[in-house]
Write an enzyme that holds these catalytic residues in place. Structure first.
Site, PDB file in Angstrom:
ATOM      1  N   LYS A 186       0.865  -1.185   0.000  1.00  0.00           N
ATOM      2  CA  LYS A 186       0.000   0.000   0.000  1.00  0.00           C
ATOM      3  C   LYS A 186       0.902   1.236   0.000  1.00  0.00           C
ATOM      4  O   LYS A 186       1.759   1.396   0.871  1.00  0.00           O
ATOM      5  CB  LYS A 186      -0.882   0.004   1.245  1.00  0.00           C
ATOM      6  CG  LYS A 186      -1.891  -1.141   1.266  1.00  0.00           C
ATOM      7  CD  LYS A 186      -2.616  -1.228   2.594  1.00  0.00           C
ATOM      8  CE  LYS A 186      -3.734  -0.215   2.696  1.00  0.00           C
ATOM      9  NZ  LYS A 186      -4.466  -0.360   3.992  1.00  0.00           N
TER      10      LYS A 186
HETATM   11  O1  G3P Z   1      -6.578   1.027   6.026  1.00  0.00           O
HETATM   12  C1  G3P Z   1      -7.234   2.227   5.947  1.00  0.00           C
HETATM   13  C2  G3P Z   1      -8.629   2.266   6.468  1.00  0.00           C
HETATM   14  O2  G3P Z   1      -9.191   1.032   6.504  1.00  0.00           O
HETATM   15  C3  G3P Z   1      -8.789   3.024   7.719  1.00  0.00           C
HETATM   16  O3  G3P Z   1      -9.941   2.712   8.396  1.00  0.00           O
HETATM   17  O4  G3P Z   1     -11.347   2.680  10.387  1.00  0.00           O
HETATM   18  O5  G3P Z   1      -9.133   3.814  10.489  1.00  0.00           O
HETATM   19  O6  G3P Z   1     -10.981   4.822   9.195  1.00  0.00           O
HETATM   20  P1  G3P Z   1     -10.372   3.555   9.676  1.00  0.00           P
END
Ligand code: G3P
Length: 225
Positions: free
Chosen positions: A85
């Site tokens: 990523k």
């Molecule tokens: O990996 C990035 C994404 O999934 C972040 O999720 O829950 O931290 O907004 P969140």
């Protein structure tokens, strides 16, 4: 559409793999930090659960050259079906072009705007990851941003697609599932929430009690002849 788990908690990943049709696991530096153990130790355990499935691991450097170094190391340690990523920032796009030339698979991440996603796809990203709920929290429409990126990629004929991320509820997941995007990555509790519903529980309880009323308590179709 692929469905991945957005977490690095090995116990939760094992549980979701046992019960749900999932295709891989995605992580980011914050998710790995939450695991509270050496990153490669955790990632190797996840790789063992995922088998040949896709595993997504983020480069943490802010400079293109170091991102490349990280990408090579990540793939070397975790195997061929590991995608790196890369954040969609200028240094990230520079790294993406070099990764494409090197044949290393990658995805564009930390996407809050449609053009970040489009540019990553144009650099050769296999997936691009818009952050649905984080965009919603900024007062914009995360699902719509994701749809715009999907449309821009598709209409441009680019060989890429969404790995939409950052979901907090079933509705966000449903909207993008209906739209036919390439993949979603969803936290374990949100995946389980997709089928957590009192009406479902009540229906199943009624089936069980009706059947046992005629066949006997604890009996099933396997033993009621
Ligand atoms: O990996 C990035 C994404 O999934 C972040 O999720 O829950 O931290 O907004 P969140």
């Amino acid at each position: 559409m692929k469905l991945c788990i957005d977490d690095a908690d090995v116990k939760k990943i094992r549980h979701i793999y046992e019960f749900y049709p999932v295709d891989g696991v995605s992580t980011n530096p914050s998710i790995l930090a939450k695991a509270g153990r050496p990153p490669y130790e955790v990632l190797r355990e996840i790789r063992a659960i995922v088998g040949d499935g896709e595993l997504f691991v983020q480069a943490t450097s802010l400079k293109a050259e170091s991102m490349l170094e990280e990408a090579r190391r990540i793939v070397k340690e975790l195997g061929g079906n590991t995608l790196v990523k890369i954040p969609c920032i200028p240094e990230g796009f520079k790294a993406m072009k070099a990764l494409k030339a090197d044949g290393i698979r990658f995805i564009g991440t930390a996407i809050y705007t449609p053009m970040q996603g489009f540019l990553a796809a144009k650099c050769g990203a296999e997936y691009v990851a818009p952050y649905i709920n984080r965009i919603d929290n900024m007062g914009f429409d995360g699902v719509q941003v994701a749809k715009d990126i999907h449309d821009a990629i598709t209409r441009s004929g680019l060989d890429s697609g969404l790995l939409a991320a950052s979901f907090k509820n079933s509705q966000q997941v449903l909207e993008l599932t209906k739209y036919g995007v390439k993949a979603l990555t969803v936290a374990p509790d949100v995946i389980e929430g997709l089928v957590r519903n009192a009406a479902i529980d009540a229906a199943i309880e009624k089936f069980t009690s009706d059947f046992q009323g005629v066949a006997g308590v604890g009996r099933t179709m396997a033993d009621c002849l």
